[in-house]
Design an enzyme around this catalytic site. Structure first.
Site, PDB file in Angstrom:
ATOM      1  N   GLY A   1      -2.760   6.722 -39.074  1.00  0.00           N
ATOM      2  CA  GLY A   1      -3.638   6.096 -40.056  1.00  0.00           C
ATOM      3  C   GLY A   1      -5.104   6.155 -39.666  1.00  0.00           C
ATOM      4  CB  VAL A   2      -7.747   3.491 -39.753  1.00  0.00           C
ATOM      5  CG1 VAL A   2      -9.160   3.319 -39.221  1.00  0.00           C
ATOM      6  CG2 VAL A   2      -7.689   3.153 -41.230  1.00  0.00           C
ATOM      7  CG  ASP A   3      -5.944   4.368 -33.454  1.00  0.00           C
ATOM      8  OD1 ASP A   3      -7.109   4.456 -33.034  1.00  0.00           O
ATOM      9  OD2 ASP A   3      -4.971   4.139 -32.712  1.00  0.00           O
TER      10      ASP A   3
ATOM     11  CG  ASP B   1     -12.545   9.987 -43.677  1.00  0.00           C
ATOM     12  OD1 ASP B   1     -12.343   9.080 -42.846  1.00  0.00           O
ATOM     13  OD2 ASP B   1     -12.379  11.193 -43.422  1.00  0.00           O
ATOM     14  CB  ILE B   2     -13.280   4.462 -42.190  1.00  0.00           C
ATOM     15  CG1 ILE B   2     -14.207   3.450 -41.506  1.00  0.00           C
ATOM     16  CG2 ILE B   2     -12.237   5.002 -41.225  1.00  0.00           C
ATOM     17  CD1 ILE B   2     -13.795   2.050 -41.641  1.00  0.00           C
TER      18      ILE B   2
ATOM     19  CG  ASN C   1      -2.255   2.173 -30.656  1.00  0.00           C
ATOM     20  OD1 ASN C   1      -2.717   2.079 -29.516  1.00  0.00           O
ATOM     21  ND2 ASN C   1      -2.003   3.343 -31.217  1.00  0.00           N
TER      22      ASN C   1
ATOM     23  N   GLY D   1      -2.048  -0.815 -43.550  1.00  0.00           N
ATOM     24  CA  GLY D   1      -1.402   0.488 -43.670  1.00  0.00           C
ATOM     25  C   GLY D   1      -0.095   0.527 -42.913  1.00  0.00           C
TER      26      GLY D   1
END
Length: 165
Positions: free
Chosen positions: A31-33, A9-10, A23, A119
């Site tokens: 997602g990541v954001d 997990d980042i 975005n 993603g």
């Protein structure tokens, strides 16, 4: 610069800066954001609103606090949305080189990257991996460790294979 690969997990990486695949609005997302904003807490969003009142252009990079995450900073990049017809690979590679430039400005020595645009934005994963590796290896930086963080074993295996080529 040392390029390493981990699965995980980042948002939990113990590095100076984590890179967020954001975005254009810079107000959180999927997602990541979404994971970065959830882990960092309201401080990340508040800093995004303050520092980027009009958002951030595709291919650009900028930083905020990391809030409650172990990292000190979040370097936000806006990758191209392949699913929406944004197919300029130069915008994708500029996310990696731009993030390293921001890291250098901040004095970050360790930076964790996701696969940008691979993603929700549906950039073909094999090309997203190649763009990440090639750009990170070719970009001059003072960062000591660049960590690619694979979300899941499939992504890890694909990136590990590409790193050996």
């Amino acid at each position: 610069m040392r390029l390493t690969l981990v699965e995980g997990d980042i948002a939990t990486q113990d590095v100076d800066a984590v890179v967020n695949a954001a975005n254009r609005a810079m107000r959180g997302g999927l997602g990541v954001d979404g994971a970065i904003h959830a882990a960092g807490g309201p401080e990340v969003l508040a800093d995004c609103v303050r520092r980027f009142p009009d958002g951030l252009a595709t291919g650009s990079a900028g930083w905020t606090t990391a809030g409650r995450m172990p990292a000190r900073w979040v370097i936000h990049v806006v990758g191209p949305n392949h699913a929406a017809g944004e197919r300029d690979r130069g915008l994708l590679t500029s996310c990696y080189s731009g993030a390293l430039a921001v890291a250098d400005e901040l004095g970050a020595r360790s930076v964790a990257f996701p696969l940008v645009s691979a993603g929700v934005y549906a950039w073909p994963r094999d090309d997203a991996i190649r763009a990440a590796i090639d750009t990170l290896r070719a970009t001059a930086t003072d960062v000591d460790e660049v960590r690619l963080v694979a979300f899941g074993s499939t992504a890890y295996d694909e990136i590990a294979t590409a790193l050996q080529v």
